[in-house]
Structure formats: structure tokens, C-alpha cells
Motif scaffolding. Structure first.
Motif, PDB file in Angstrom:
ATOM      1  N   GLY A 290      16.167  -9.178   4.574  1.00  0.00           N
ATOM      2  CA  GLY A 290      17.008  -8.874   3.427  1.00  0.00           C
ATOM      3  C   GLY A 290      16.265  -8.430   2.187  1.00  0.00           C
ATOM      4  O   GLY A 290      16.876  -8.128   1.171  1.00  0.00           O
ATOM      5  N   GLY A 291      14.942  -8.351   2.238  1.00  0.00           N
ATOM      6  CA  GLY A 291      14.141  -7.975   1.073  1.00  0.00           C
ATOM      7  C   GLY A 291      14.113  -6.474   0.844  1.00  0.00           C
ATOM      8  O   GLY A 291      14.600  -5.681   1.652  1.00  0.00           O
ATOM      9  N   THR A 292      13.526  -6.074  -0.293  1.00  0.00           N
ATOM     10  CA  THR A 292      13.485  -4.674  -0.693  1.00  0.00           C
ATOM     11  C   THR A 292      12.095  -4.296  -1.175  1.00  0.00           C
ATOM     12  O   THR A 292      11.478  -5.029  -1.944  1.00  0.00           O
ATOM     13  CB  THR A 292      14.484  -4.404  -1.843  1.00  0.00           C
ATOM     14  OG1 THR A 292      15.801  -4.706  -1.388  1.00  0.00           O
ATOM     15  CG2 THR A 292      14.428  -2.969  -2.328  1.00  0.00           C
TER      16      THR A 292
ATOM     17  N   GLY B 188       8.238  -3.546  12.622  1.00  0.00           N
ATOM     18  CA  GLY B 188       9.621  -3.483  12.164  1.00  0.00           C
ATOM     19  C   GLY B 188       9.927  -2.136  11.559  1.00  0.00           C
ATOM     20  O   GLY B 188       9.124  -1.205  11.600  1.00  0.00           O
ATOM     21  N   GLU B 189      11.133  -2.015  10.993  1.00  0.00           N
ATOM     22  CA  GLU B 189      11.563  -0.779  10.350  1.00  0.00           C
ATOM     23  C   GLU B 189      12.566  -1.116   9.244  1.00  0.00           C
ATOM     24  O   GLU B 189      13.169  -2.189   9.248  1.00  0.00           O
ATOM     25  CB  GLU B 189      12.203   0.185  11.349  1.00  0.00           C
ATOM     26  CG  GLU B 189      13.424  -0.372  12.047  1.00  0.00           C
ATOM     27  CD  GLU B 189      13.935   0.553  13.135  1.00  0.00           C
ATOM     28  OE1 GLU B 189      15.163   0.721  13.194  1.00  0.00           O
ATOM     29  OE2 GLU B 189      13.145   1.101  13.905  1.00  0.00           O
TER      30      GLU B 189
ATOM     31  N   THR C  29       4.796  -5.655   7.437  1.00  0.00           N
ATOM     32  CA  THR C  29       5.792  -6.249   8.328  1.00  0.00           C
ATOM     33  C   THR C  29       7.138  -6.223   7.635  1.00  0.00           C
ATOM     34  O   THR C  29       7.271  -6.674   6.496  1.00  0.00           O
ATOM     35  CB  THR C  29       5.414  -7.699   8.683  1.00  0.00           C
ATOM     36  OG1 THR C  29       4.123  -7.701   9.310  1.00  0.00           O
ATOM     37  CG2 THR C  29       6.445  -8.318   9.621  1.00  0.00           C
ATOM     38  N   LEU C  30       8.138  -5.681   8.325  1.00  0.00           N
ATOM     39  CA  LEU C  30       9.482  -5.554   7.771  1.00  0.00           C
ATOM     40  C   LEU C  30      10.431  -6.454   8.555  1.00  0.00           C
ATOM     41  O   LEU C  30      10.572  -6.304   9.772  1.00  0.00           O
ATOM     42  CB  LEU C  30       9.948  -4.098   7.846  1.00  0.00           C
ATOM     43  CG  LEU C  30       9.013  -3.095   7.157  1.00  0.00           C
ATOM     44  CD1 LEU C  30       9.453  -1.672   7.451  1.00  0.00           C
ATOM     45  CD2 LEU C  30       8.964  -3.347   5.668  1.00  0.00           C
ATOM     46  N   GLY C  31      11.062  -7.400   7.855  1.00  0.00           N
ATOM     47  CA  GLY C  31      12.014  -8.297   8.476  1.00  0.00           C
ATOM     48  C   GLY C  31      13.335  -7.593   8.739  1.00  0.00           C
ATOM     49  O   GLY C  31      13.499  -6.397   8.480  1.00  0.00           O
ATOM     50  N   ALA C  32      14.288  -8.355   9.233  1.00  0.00           N
ATOM     51  CA  ALA C  32      15.621  -7.813   9.516  1.00  0.00           C
ATOM     52  C   ALA C  32      16.304  -7.400   8.218  1.00  0.00           C
ATOM     53  O   ALA C  32      16.146  -8.057   7.192  1.00  0.00           O
ATOM     54  CB  ALA C  32      16.461  -8.851  10.243  1.00  0.00           C
TER      55      ALA C  32
ATOM     56  N   VAL D 278       7.413 -11.453   0.574  1.00  0.00           N
ATOM     57  CA  VAL D 278       8.424 -11.393  -0.480  1.00  0.00           C
ATOM     58  C   VAL D 278       9.801 -11.305   0.170  1.00  0.00           C
ATOM     59  O   VAL D 278      10.035 -10.440   1.015  1.00  0.00           O
ATOM     60  CB  VAL D 278       8.199 -10.179  -1.410  1.00  0.00           C
ATOM     61  CG1 VAL D 278       9.273 -10.108  -2.479  1.00  0.00           C
ATOM     62  CG2 VAL D 278       6.822 -10.244  -2.049  1.00  0.00           C
ATOM     63  N   GLY D 279      10.698 -12.211  -0.253  1.00  0.00           N
ATOM     64  CA  GLY D 279      12.061 -12.207   0.269  1.00  0.00           C
ATOM     65  C   GLY D 279      13.041 -11.502  -0.641  1.00  0.00           C
ATOM     66  O   GLY D 279      14.163 -11.214  -0.251  1.00  0.00           O
TER      67      GLY D 279
END
Length: 121
Positions: A58-60, A114-115, A83-86, A36-37
Motif C-alpha cells: 500500500g505504500g507509494t 515485485g511491481e 522491493t515492492l509490496g502488494a 516505508v509503508g
């Protein structure tokens, strides 16, 4: 729609405005992955995903920790990898919490990559 929605392949929603909100009923990911973006949220006390969840750049991830009865709050269990993107965000709705000490272990996952860039309360 009520009942159980079932994935037969991976689900990818990228870009602003591509949100996923899971209402009442169930969501069987069948070991597949969800990406999910936008905003990923659900409105039930407990959600279990038998697969992987990716919150893209950039997702939440939005969760309600105070809107139910005393001692009840949303929990998210992911059997696979979170998994957490930037620049991902964790948005926690704390409205209605009477005893802050009662909120614990609201998110579980098999592995984490990620974080969160920030946590919004």
C-alpha cells in the motif's frame, strides 16, 4: 537538519502516515535497508541509496520529473534491491516538463522484486 544523516541499522516505517521525506543534504544508508509503508519521497535532483529500499504493501514512491530546470529531474539509484509490496504506487509529478523526451533512466536498482500496482501521473 542539514548535512548527512547516516543509518546505523535498518529503518522500518510501517503503516499509514509513516512517511519518509528526504530534503536537502545527504542520506547515507550505509548498506542498510529502508522499509516505508507510507510515502517515500525526496526533494533533490539525485538520490543514491547504498543499500535496499522496500515500499511496503500500500505504500507509494513519489518522484518529481518536471519541477527543476530543463533536462533536470529527480533520479533514484539503489545499489541493492528495490522491493515492492502488494498494491504499491508510483506517483510521478510531471508538472513543468517542457520536452517529454528528456526524461529517461530516472530510476536504477541492482535488483527488483515485485511491481507497482499503478502509476499516478
Amino acid at each position: 537538519m542539514t548535512g548527512v544523516a547516516q543509518l546505523v541499522t535498518d529503518l522500518v516505517l510501517l503503516g499509514a502516515g509513516h512517511d519518509l521525506r528526504i530534503e536537502a543534504g545527504g542520506f547515507d544508508v550505509g548498506g542498510h535497508s529502508i522499509t516505508v509503508g507510507g510515502v517515500f519521497e525526496f526533494s533533490m535532483i539525485s538520490l543514491t541509496l547504498n543499500g535496499n529500499l522496500t515500499i511496503a504493501d500500500g505504500g507509494t514512491l513519489a518522484m518529481n520529473l518536471g519541477g527543476y530546470n530543463d533536462g533536470q529531474f529527480e533520479t533514484l539509484a539503489i545499489s541493492g534491491t528495490l522491493t515492492l509490496g502488494a498494491d504499491t504506487h508510483l506517483s510521478l509529478d510531471l508538472a513543468g516538463i517542457n520536452d517529454p523526451g528528456t526524461v529517461e533512466n530516472f530510476m536504477q536498482f541492482g535488483a527488483l522484486t515485485g511491481e507497482f500496482a499503478n502509476v499516478e501521473l
